[in-house]
Design a protein around this motif. Structure first.
Motif, short mmCIF file in Angstrom:
data_model
loop_
_atom_site.label_atom_id
_atom_site.label_comp_id
_atom_site.label_asym_id
_atom_site.label_seq_id
_atom_site.Cartn_x
_atom_site.Cartn_y
_atom_site.Cartn_z
N ASP A 5 -2.07 3.35 -1.44
CA ASP A 5 -1.21 3.21 0.00
C ASP A 5 -1.25 1.80 0.44
O ASP A 5 -2.09 1.46 0.82
N GLN A 6 -0.03 1.55 0.51
CA GLN A 6 0.17 0.16 0.97
C GLN A 6 0.85 -0.19 2.10
O GLN A 6 2.18 0.50 1.75
N GLU A 33 0.51 -10.31 5.98
CA GLU A 33 -0.57 -9.56 6.37
C GLU A 33 -0.64 -8.22 5.41
O GLU A 33 0.39 -7.68 5.36
N TYR A 34 -1.94 -7.89 5.16
CA TYR A 34 -1.94 -6.45 4.56
C TYR A 34 -2.42 -5.59 5.53
O TYR A 34 -3.64 -5.31 6.11
N ALA A 35 -1.66 -4.98 6.35
CA ALA A 35 -1.71 -4.23 7.27
C ALA A 35 -2.51 -2.86 6.84
O ALA A 35 -3.42 -2.39 7.53
N ASN A 36 -2.22 -2.46 5.54
CA ASN A 36 -2.78 -1.15 5.11
C ASN A 36 -2.84 -1.60 3.49
O ASN A 36 -1.92 -1.72 2.97
N ASP A 37 -4.01 -1.36 2.86
CA ASP A 37 -3.95 -1.67 1.22
C ASP A 37 -5.08 -0.92 0.75
O ASP A 37 -6.28 -1.35 0.94
N LYS A 38 -5.02 0.43 0.58
CA LYS A 38 -6.09 1.29 0.04
C LYS A 38 -5.82 1.80 -1.34
O LYS A 38 -4.87 2.31 -1.45
N GLN A 39 -6.58 1.53 -2.17
CA GLN A 39 -6.48 2.07 -3.83
C GLN A 39 -7.49 2.83 -3.80
O GLN A 39 -8.84 2.88 -3.36
N ARG A 40 -7.18 4.18 -4.31
CA ARG A 40 -8.26 5.42 -4.55
C ARG A 40 -8.13 5.83 -6.05
O ARG A 40 -7.11 5.86 -6.34
#
Length: 170
Positions: A5-6, A33-40
């Motif tokens: 989720d990026q 900018e990495y406003a959102n960067d989630k790896q699951r």
């Protein structure tokens, strides 16, 4: 299973005058900018089945109730560069000078636990890494063009780099 989720944002502007003029300048500013960067990803269940395979018989990846989230949100950098050129009357001699400034921020949080596919973060912090740096520099150079085959460039640059607010917890 693995989910990404990026949302990365970049803004930039570049302005300059005509380089053929006696006096010219350039300005470049950017921000990433990495406003959102989630790896699951799942903790996996290959060992639960007695098999070394990470895949089910239908080809789908095995998952477990527990898993990981790696969050890079807040990481980013920004840059500012200015350059000015002055061409002497003979156009074979140019003096240039400039200023550079940049900042960099790194944020990383690795969590482990239940709800890895839906939660914002999990119960157990495995790794926390953070840090920032900045660079400032001024420079001047003297450019002489003696012929089409010979150019002499001499210059000096003064630069300062500073790292701060950094830590790594595992």
């Amino acid at each position: 299973a693995y989910y990404l989720d990026q949302k990365h944002l970049m803004n930039a502007i570049s302005l300059k005058t005509d380089a053929d003029r006696q006096w010219s300048w350039e300005l470049a500013i950017s921000k990433y900018e990495y406003a959102n960067d989630k790896q699951r990803w799942s903790g996996g269940t290959a060992s639960n089945s007695g098999s070394s395979s990470w895949f089910n018989s239908d080809g789908s990846m095995k998952t477990s109730a527990t898993g990981f989230i790696a969050d890079y949100g807040g990481t980013g950098w920004s840059n500012f560069d200015y350059r000015s050129n002055y061409k002497m009357d003979n156009r074979e001699h140019t003096i240039s000078y400039g200023y550079h400034f940049d900042t960099n921020t790194y944020k990383y949080l690795l969590t482990y636990g239940y709800g890895w596919s839906t939660e914002d973060s999990l119960a157990t912090n495995n790794t926390i890494a953070r840090g920032a740096s900045k660079t400032q520099a001024i420079w001047v150079q003297d450019f002489w063009k003696y012929s089409n085959n010979l150019t002499l460039t001499a210059g000096v640059r003064v630069e300062g780099w500073n790292a701060y607010d950094g830590y790594n917890l595992t």
